[in-house]
Write an enzyme that holds these catalytic residues in place. Structure first.
Site, short mmCIF file in Angstrom:
data_model
loop_
_atom_site.label_atom_id
_atom_site.label_comp_id
_atom_site.label_asym_id
_atom_site.label_seq_id
_atom_site.Cartn_x
_atom_site.Cartn_y
_atom_site.Cartn_z
N GLY A 92 -6.01 28.16 16.27
CA GLY A 92 -6.45 29.47 16.73
C GLY A 92 -6.15 29.71 18.19
O GLY A 92 -6.23 30.84 18.69
N ARG A 93 -5.85 28.63 18.90
CA ARG A 93 -5.58 28.80 20.34
C ARG A 93 -4.61 27.74 20.86
O ARG A 93 -4.50 27.54 22.07
CB ARG A 93 -6.87 28.73 21.13
CG ARG A 93 -7.67 27.46 20.85
CD ARG A 93 -8.66 27.29 21.91
NE ARG A 93 -9.66 26.30 21.53
CZ ARG A 93 -10.60 25.91 22.34
NH1 ARG A 93 -10.67 26.40 23.54
NH2 ARG A 93 -11.47 25.02 21.95
N LYS A 113 -2.56 23.73 24.31
CA LYS A 113 -3.87 24.25 23.89
C LYS A 113 -4.34 25.31 24.87
O LYS A 113 -4.34 25.09 26.08
CB LYS A 113 -4.86 23.07 23.84
CG LYS A 113 -6.18 23.37 23.17
CD LYS A 113 -6.87 22.05 22.84
CE LYS A 113 -8.26 22.25 22.27
NZ LYS A 113 -8.87 20.96 21.92
N ASP A 125 -10.60 34.17 21.33
CA ASP A 125 -9.65 34.86 22.21
C ASP A 125 -8.36 34.05 22.41
O ASP A 125 -7.49 34.45 23.18
CB ASP A 125 -10.31 35.13 23.57
CG ASP A 125 -10.81 33.86 24.24
OD1 ASP A 125 -10.57 32.74 23.70
OD2 ASP A 125 -11.46 33.96 25.30
N GLY A 126 -8.25 32.91 21.76
CA GLY A 126 -7.02 32.12 21.87
C GLY A 126 -6.93 31.33 23.17
O GLY A 126 -5.91 30.68 23.44
N ARG A 176 -1.11 18.60 25.13
CA ARG A 176 -1.47 17.38 24.39
C ARG A 176 -0.23 16.77 23.75
O ARG A 176 0.65 17.48 23.28
CB ARG A 176 -2.49 17.75 23.32
CG ARG A 176 -2.94 16.59 22.47
CD ARG A 176 -4.20 16.91 21.71
NE ARG A 176 -4.02 17.99 20.76
CZ ARG A 176 -5.02 18.66 20.20
NH1 ARG A 176 -6.26 18.39 20.51
NH2 ARG A 176 -4.78 19.62 19.34
N ARG A 183 -3.82 16.93 10.50
CA ARG A 183 -5.23 16.54 10.38
C ARG A 183 -5.58 16.35 8.91
O ARG A 183 -4.85 16.82 8.03
CB ARG A 183 -6.10 17.68 10.95
CG ARG A 183 -5.68 18.10 12.35
CD ARG A 183 -5.93 19.60 12.56
NE ARG A 183 -5.35 20.07 13.82
CZ ARG A 183 -6.02 20.26 14.95
NH1 ARG A 183 -7.32 20.08 14.96
NH2 ARG A 183 -5.41 20.65 16.04
N ASP A 252 -11.26 18.81 10.20
CA ASP A 252 -10.12 19.41 10.91
C ASP A 252 -9.91 18.77 12.27
O ASP A 252 -8.90 19.03 12.94
CB ASP A 252 -10.31 20.93 11.06
CG ASP A 252 -11.66 21.29 11.64
OD1 ASP A 252 -12.69 21.01 10.98
OD2 ASP A 252 -11.70 21.82 12.76
N ASP A 262 -8.93 16.01 19.32
CA ASP A 262 -9.72 17.24 19.56
C ASP A 262 -11.04 16.95 20.27
O ASP A 262 -12.10 16.87 19.67
CB ASP A 262 -9.98 17.98 18.23
CG ASP A 262 -9.09 19.21 18.14
OD1 ASP A 262 -8.14 19.32 18.94
OD2 ASP A 262 -9.33 20.07 17.27
P1 AMP Z 1 -12.65 23.25 17.57
O1 AMP Z 1 -14.13 23.37 17.44
O2 AMP Z 1 -12.14 23.40 18.98
O3 AMP Z 1 -12.10 22.05 16.89
O4 AMP Z 1 -12.04 24.54 16.81
C1 AMP Z 1 -12.35 24.91 15.48
C2 AMP Z 1 -11.48 26.06 15.08
O5 AMP Z 1 -11.74 27.20 15.90
C3 AMP Z 1 -9.98 25.81 15.20
O6 AMP Z 1 -9.33 26.52 14.17
C4 AMP Z 1 -9.65 26.39 16.55
O7 AMP Z 1 -8.30 26.75 16.67
C5 AMP Z 1 -10.56 27.61 16.57
N1 AMP Z 1 -10.90 28.02 17.94
C6 AMP Z 1 -11.70 27.37 18.82
N2 AMP Z 1 -11.79 28.05 19.97
C7 AMP Z 1 -11.03 29.16 19.84
C8 AMP Z 1 -10.70 30.26 20.69
N3 AMP Z 1 -11.20 30.36 21.92
N4 AMP Z 1 -9.87 31.20 20.20
C9 AMP Z 1 -9.38 31.12 18.95
N5 AMP Z 1 -9.64 30.11 18.12
C10 AMP Z 1 -10.46 29.14 18.53
MG MG Z 2 -10.49 21.35 16.37
#
Ligand code: AMP
Ligand code: MG
Length: 487
Positions: A92-93, A113, A125-126, A176, A183, A252, A262
């Site tokens: 997502g980002r 990232k 917000d990516g 990274r 995953r 994930d 992660d």
């Molecule tokens: P994480 O908790 O960082 O492992 O993320 C879990 C999911 O949420 C993954 O699909 C990430 O890509 C997405 N994600 C986390 N933070 C953001 C963000 N700020 N914008 C878009 N996607 C996010």
């Molecule tokens: Mg993650």
């Protein structure tokens, strides 16, 4: 040594096609500046360390420039988050920029990232903030230096681009490196969407790229799962032996390579507490320190479930039974070394458990310093020093007598014992409060502290004259910092 434009790309994952990832370009962050860089990570790409000083370096890792041969992709995956299945997650980002082929013939994924929105951004917000990017960078490089399998980090790039979390912060990116970004959740995605042809393609890609030796076995998929189980058991044994709490062990966030992956609200234990929960959104303690072992097993079962179209259920089940004994053997081995034993004895397991129970009862023993101090002097002297950090002194003395007897059986010179113990017991550990201090300075534009901390933590076992303040016990305020999950 290479310059930035001499990198060679071989984008194997991108070639799998559009069912596996979306073609997306990074969205640059404004006024990029290099916050911190890892020279040892640069070496993995054969990059000349001087390249980090070029403006182009920060531009590349802030999304302003791109190699012509890079083929950025946002990967699709799903996963079990806190025990519940989320059908679609994905990058997502973050973007897999491409796979660099180094002179040794190794492939290294470049994953940026915080690179902007993708089809998988959902409500996000990516972006990534400076704080979380620094935390991922420091942990990746430090765990690697401790000998704990981990993804690596090349650099953090800061910017003036505003990002809103609980308050306004600034956007950053962390680059990274890992041999693969696949995953457990990648397999789950194709399994639960019943795209079994793609599941097969994914497995064949992972086998050919990362487990080629398994292709020589009768059942390559089963052999691959066994190896994932073995590697995961080794990684978790390291986490438990060194007091590392991951915090978000969703499927994930589990790498198919069995490497720590992660980084979010992670923590190293300060005072030993088996029930420590480092993620303050983890209300039930699902990912508490001690639960990491059964949760890893649970996650491996989720992966095995996704492999059922390829492997007999009974064989999968039998493989999962390997996890706990493997974990236990690795854990015992690491803890024996931490206690200074070079041989194995039957009672060692009890001796270790009794020690941890004493630590748990008192909640006053700094987990890292205990082992370092235990090696600093001959056992009898060292015991007098570490004793002060226990509450049940009578209980500790009983343990101490047994420990002393065990050391006497080992024999050997103290100098030799110290060398052996110091090589496995770090003097420096990434404590949350140290990261916090470095982050606060970086947020004010001063990158000196984060660079110094990174440098100290990349040699955690070495005496580093002048750096002793990084090896001290945390101040009271620094012990139970709440690390925000919003990153
Ligand atoms: P994480 O908790 O960082 O492992 O993320 C879990 C999911 O949420 C993954 O699909 C990430 O890509 C997405 N994600 C986390 N933070 C953001 C963000 N700020 N914008 C878009 N996607 C996010
Ligand atoms: Mg993650």
């Amino acid at each position: 040594m290479k310059t930035l434009d001499q990198l060679t790309f071989d984008n194997r994952f991108a070639r799998l096609g559009e069912a596996f990832a979306s073609e997306i370009l990074p969205e640059p962050i404004e006024q990029p500046r290099l916050v911190v860089v890892s020279e040892s990570a640069m070496a993995l790409l054969d990059l000349d360390p001087g390249e980090a000083q070029r403006a182009e370096f920060a531009e590349l890792f802030a999304g302003h420039k791109l190699w012509a041969e890079a083929e950025p992709r946002a990967m699709v995956y799903s996963g079990h988050q806190f025990g519940g299945y989320t059908p679609r997650l994905g990058d997502g980002r973050g973007l897999l920029l491409g796979e660099v082929l180094n002179d040794a013939g190794e492939h290294w994924d470049l994953h940026l990232k915080g690179a902007g929105m993708t089809p998988y951004s959902r409500m996000g917000d990516g972006r990534a903030v400076l704080r979380s990017s620094i935390r991922e960078f420091l942990a990746s490089e430090h765990l690697h230096a401790l000998g704990i399998p981990s993804s690596r980090a090349l650099c953090v790039t800061g910017s003036s681009t505003p990002v809103w979390r609980e308050k306004q912060e600034s956007a950053a990116m962390v680059l990274r490196l890992a041999p693969s970004h696949v995953r457990f959740g990648h397999f789950e995605y194709f399994y639960y969407t019943r795209q079994h042809e793609h599941l097969k393609t994914l497995g064949e890609h992972v086998l050919a790229s990362h487990f080629p030796h398994c292709l020589e076995q009768d059942e390559p998929w089963l052999a691959m799962l066994r190896e994932v189980i073995e590697r995961t058991a080794l990684m978790i044994a390291h986490w438990q032996a060194y007091g590392f709490c991951h915090g978000v062990m969703n499927t994930d966030n589990m790498s198919i390579l069995g490497i720590t992956f992660d980084y979010g609200p992670y923590a190293f234990l300060d005072d030993f507490d088996a029930n420590h929960i480092c993620n303050h959104s983890d209300d039930t303690g699902r990912y508490s320190f001690t639960n990491q072992v059964p949760i890893a097993h649970w996650n491996l079962a989720a992966l095995a479930q996704a492999l059922t179209p390829q492997v007999e259920v009974e064989a999968l089940r039998a493989s999962l039974d390997l996890f706990l004994p493997l974990y236990q053997a690795h854990y015992l081995d690491l803890m024996r070394k931490r206690l200074g034993f070079s041989s194995a004895q039957e009672d060692d397991e009890t001796l270790i458990q009794r020690l941890l129970q004493l630590m748990q009862a008192g909640q006053a023993t700094d987990y890292t310093l205990f082992f370092r101090r235990l090696g600093e002097q001959a056992p009898a002297e060292a015991l007098k020093v570490v004793r002060d950090d226990f509450v049940d002194l009578a209980g500790f003395d009983v343990w101490g007598r047994d420990y002393l007897a065990r050391c006497e059986q080992e024999g050997g010179e103290q100098a030799e014992r110290q060398t052996r113990m110091h090589a496995v017991n770090p003097k420096y550990i990434l404590r949350n409060y140290l990261a916090q201090q470095a982050i606060e300075a970086a947020e004010q534009g001063d990158y000196g502290p984060v660079r110094e901390l990174h440098s100290v933590l990349s040699r955690p076992f070495d005496e580093q004259p002048g750096m002793e303040r990084y090896a001290e016990r945390p101040p009271h305020w620094g012990k139970h910092l709440q690390i925000s999950c919003s990153s």
